[in-house]
Design a protein around this motif. Structure first.
Motif, PDB file in Angstrom:
ATOM      1  N   THR A 101     -43.578  11.367  -7.270  1.00 36.83           N
ATOM      2  CA  THR A 101     -45.026  11.166  -7.118  1.00 36.83           C
ATOM      3  C   THR A 101     -45.352  10.262  -5.936  1.00 36.83           C
ATOM      4  OG1 THR A 101     -44.892   9.376  -8.735  1.00 36.83           O
ATOM      5  CG2 THR A 101     -45.547  11.541  -9.551  1.00 36.83           C
ATOM      6  N   HIS A 102     -44.347   9.793  -5.234  1.00 37.09           N
ATOM      7  CA  HIS A 102     -44.612   9.009  -4.030  1.00 37.09           C
ATOM      8  C   HIS A 102     -44.830   9.964  -2.860  1.00 37.09           C
ATOM      9  CE1 HIS A 102     -43.149   6.084  -0.730  1.00 37.09           C
ATOM     10  NE2 HIS A 102     -44.429   5.907  -0.956  1.00 37.09           N
ATOM     11  N   LEU A 103     -43.777  10.473  -2.276  1.00 37.41           N
ATOM     12  CA  LEU A 103     -43.934  11.380  -1.135  1.00 37.41           C
ATOM     13  C   LEU A 103     -43.200  12.702  -1.367  1.00 37.41           C
ATOM     14  CD1 LEU A 103     -43.687   8.864   1.846  1.00 37.41           C
ATOM     15  CD2 LEU A 103     -45.727   9.892   0.883  1.00 37.41           C
ATOM     16  N   THR A 104     -43.131  13.109  -2.632  1.00 34.40           N
ATOM     17  CA  THR A 104     -42.632  14.430  -3.054  1.00 34.40           C
ATOM     18  C   THR A 104     -41.153  14.719  -2.741  1.00 34.40           C
ATOM     19  OG1 THR A 104     -43.289  15.707  -1.105  1.00 34.40           O
ATOM     20  CG2 THR A 104     -44.959  15.400  -2.805  1.00 34.40           C
ATOM     21  N   CYS A 105     -40.343  13.713  -2.563  1.00 35.01           N
ATOM     22  CA  CYS A 105     -38.896  13.971  -2.433  1.00 35.01           C
ATOM     23  C   CYS A 105     -38.375  14.526  -3.767  1.00 35.01           C
ATOM     24  CB  CYS A 105     -38.143  12.679  -2.138  1.00 35.01           C
ATOM     25  SG  CYS A 105     -38.250  12.184  -0.425  1.00 35.01           S
ATOM     26  N   ALA A 106     -37.247  15.208  -3.708  1.00 41.63           N
ATOM     27  CA  ALA A 106     -36.654  15.768  -4.927  1.00 41.63           C
ATOM     28  C   ALA A 106     -35.954  14.664  -5.718  1.00 41.63           C
ATOM     29  CB  ALA A 106     -35.667  16.861  -4.557  1.00 41.63           C
ATOM     30  N   VAL A 107     -36.316  14.533  -6.985  1.00 38.82           N
ATOM     31  CA  VAL A 107     -35.678  13.525  -7.840  1.00 38.82           C
ATOM     32  C   VAL A 107     -34.480  14.157  -8.546  1.00 38.82           C
ATOM     33  CG1 VAL A 107     -37.824  12.260  -8.190  1.00 38.82           C
ATOM     34  CG2 VAL A 107     -37.174  14.045  -9.818  1.00 38.82           C
ATOM     35  N   ARG A 108     -33.598  13.325  -9.087  1.00 35.51           N
ATOM     36  CA  ARG A 108     -32.422  13.840  -9.799  1.00 35.51           C
ATOM     37  C   ARG A 108     -32.070  12.893 -10.944  1.00 35.51           C
ATOM     38  NH1 ARG A 108     -28.629  12.211  -4.746  1.00 35.51           N
ATOM     39  NH2 ARG A 108     -28.626   9.992  -5.151  1.00 35.51           N
ATOM     40  N   TYR A 109     -31.488  13.488 -11.988  1.00 36.58           N
ATOM     41  CA  TYR A 109     -31.077  12.681 -13.138  1.00 36.58           C
ATOM     42  C   TYR A 109     -29.755  12.011 -12.816  1.00 36.58           C
ATOM     43  CZ  TYR A 109     -29.497  11.509 -17.835  1.00 36.58           C
ATOM     44  OH  TYR A 109     -29.039  10.839 -18.936  1.00 36.58           O
ATOM     45  N   ARG A 110     -29.701  10.693 -13.028  1.00 36.00           N
ATOM     46  CA  ARG A 110     -28.441   9.954 -12.824  1.00 36.00           C
ATOM     47  C   ARG A 110     -27.881   9.634 -14.198  1.00 36.00           C
ATOM     48  NH1 ARG A 110     -27.820   6.630  -8.214  1.00 36.00           N
ATOM     49  NH2 ARG A 110     -26.240   5.616  -9.506  1.00 36.00           N
ATOM     50  N   LYS A 111     -26.868  10.430 -14.581  1.00 33.09           N
ATOM     51  CA  LYS A 111     -26.243  10.286 -15.896  1.00 33.09           C
ATOM     52  C   LYS A 111     -25.695   8.865 -16.089  1.00 33.09           C
ATOM     53  CE  LYS A 111     -22.528  12.693 -18.333  1.00 33.09           C
ATOM     54  NZ  LYS A 111     -21.545  13.769 -18.180  1.00 33.09           N
ATOM     55  N   ASP A 112     -25.090   8.300 -15.016  1.00 37.29           N
ATOM     56  CA  ASP A 112     -24.473   6.975 -15.126  1.00 37.29           C
ATOM     57  C   ASP A 112     -25.502   5.886 -15.423  1.00 37.29           C
ATOM     58  OD1 ASP A 112     -25.497   7.583 -12.607  1.00 37.29           O
ATOM     59  OD2 ASP A 112     -24.225   6.141 -11.581  1.00 37.29           O
ATOM     60  N   GLU A 113     -26.753   6.089 -14.973  1.00 33.79           N
ATOM     61  CA  GLU A 113     -27.808   5.087 -15.183  1.00 33.79           C
ATOM     62  C   GLU A 113     -28.725   5.477 -16.339  1.00 33.79           C
ATOM     63  OE1 GLU A 113     -28.503   2.341 -13.320  1.00 33.79           O
ATOM     64  OE2 GLU A 113     -27.089   2.574 -11.685  1.00 33.79           O
ATOM     65  N   ASN A 114     -28.625   6.740 -16.753  1.00 32.01           N
ATOM     66  CA  ASN A 114     -29.540   7.327 -17.727  1.00 32.01           C
ATOM     67  C   ASN A 114     -30.993   7.171 -17.279  1.00 32.01           C
ATOM     68  OD1 ASN A 114     -30.257   8.755 -19.996  1.00 32.01           O
ATOM     69  ND2 ASN A 114     -30.406   6.935 -21.288  1.00 32.01           N
ATOM     70  N   LYS A 115     -31.217   7.398 -15.970  1.00 34.55           N
ATOM     71  CA  LYS A 115     -32.561   7.310 -15.386  1.00 34.55           C
ATOM     72  C   LYS A 115     -32.688   8.427 -14.357  1.00 34.55           C
ATOM     73  CE  LYS A 115     -32.437   2.284 -15.223  1.00 34.55           C
ATOM     74  NZ  LYS A 115     -32.198   1.231 -14.255  1.00 34.55           N
ATOM     75  N   ILE A 116     -33.922   8.625 -13.919  1.00 33.86           N
ATOM     76  CA  ILE A 116     -34.159   9.609 -12.855  1.00 33.86           C
ATOM     77  C   ILE A 116     -34.367   8.833 -11.558  1.00 33.86           C
ATOM     78  CG2 ILE A 116     -35.723  11.401 -12.038  1.00 33.86           C
ATOM     79  CD1 ILE A 116     -36.382  11.881 -15.059  1.00 33.86           C
TER      80      ILE A 116
END
Ligand code: FES
Length: 172
Positions: free
Chosen positions: A109-124
């Motif tokens: 929602t900032h500048l529309t870059c593609a986000v990804r799930y980081r399993k190691d952090e359990n965050k996106i």
């Protein structure tokens, strides 16, 4: 005695007396002007993205959309998919835990870059400007994103995973 023709400076040099050092020198004022123009261009493009998001809000998703078979995405894994309407909207499906699924728009929602799930952090994660979102709710945890990631409701039926628009109460 007059110089030989070959020794004489070409006439264009006397017509256009530019010193190499002066020709390549960039003054502080010119550099500041360049920086000003550059930041103005960035501000304009950011403004354009915001105006476009306000003027053309995302369309409502009609009905359920099949995404993938349940057994194709292991717990802790992410699956990327698109929904084809007037626009192709990229999403991520996350198999958070046994019987726990989440689906979010993949555009930060900032500048529309593609986000990804980081399993190691359990965050996106949004790698562009170190933005982080909750994998549970899509809420912003850190960084410049101004809003949570838009979320879809996930329905699992007969071993198949579907997504649909989240109802208003669920979004609240
Ligand atoms: S585009 Fe995602 S943090 Fe900037």
């Amino acid at each position: 005695m007059a110089k030989e023709d070959s020794e004489r400076e070409p006439s264009w040099k006397s017509d256009f007396p530019i010193e190499t050092r002066r020709g390549t020198h960039v003054s502080r004022r010119e550099f500041a002007k360049f920086l000003g123009l550059l930041s103005g261009a960035f501000a304009l493009s950011n403004g354009f993205i915001v105006i476009r998001a306000i003027a053309f809000p995302a369309e409502k998703l009609e009905g359920e959309h099949f995404v993938v078979n349940e057994d194709e995405v292991a717990v802790g894994e992410m699956f990327q998919f698109e929904i084809h309407g007037d626009k192709h909207i990229p999403y991520i499906l996350i198999h958070l835990e046994e019987n726990e699924w989440r689906a979010f728009e993949q555009k930060c929602t900032h500048l529309t870059c593609a986000v990804r799930y980081r399993k190691d952090e359990n965050k996106i994660e949004c790698p562009c400007h170190n933005g982080w979102f909750s994998a549970d709710t899509g809420a912003v945890l850190q960084g410049p994103p101004p809003r949570p990631l838009p979320q879809l409701e996930v329905v699992v039926r007969d071993g198949k995973v579907y997504v649909k628009e989240k109802s208003k109460d669920q979004n609240a």
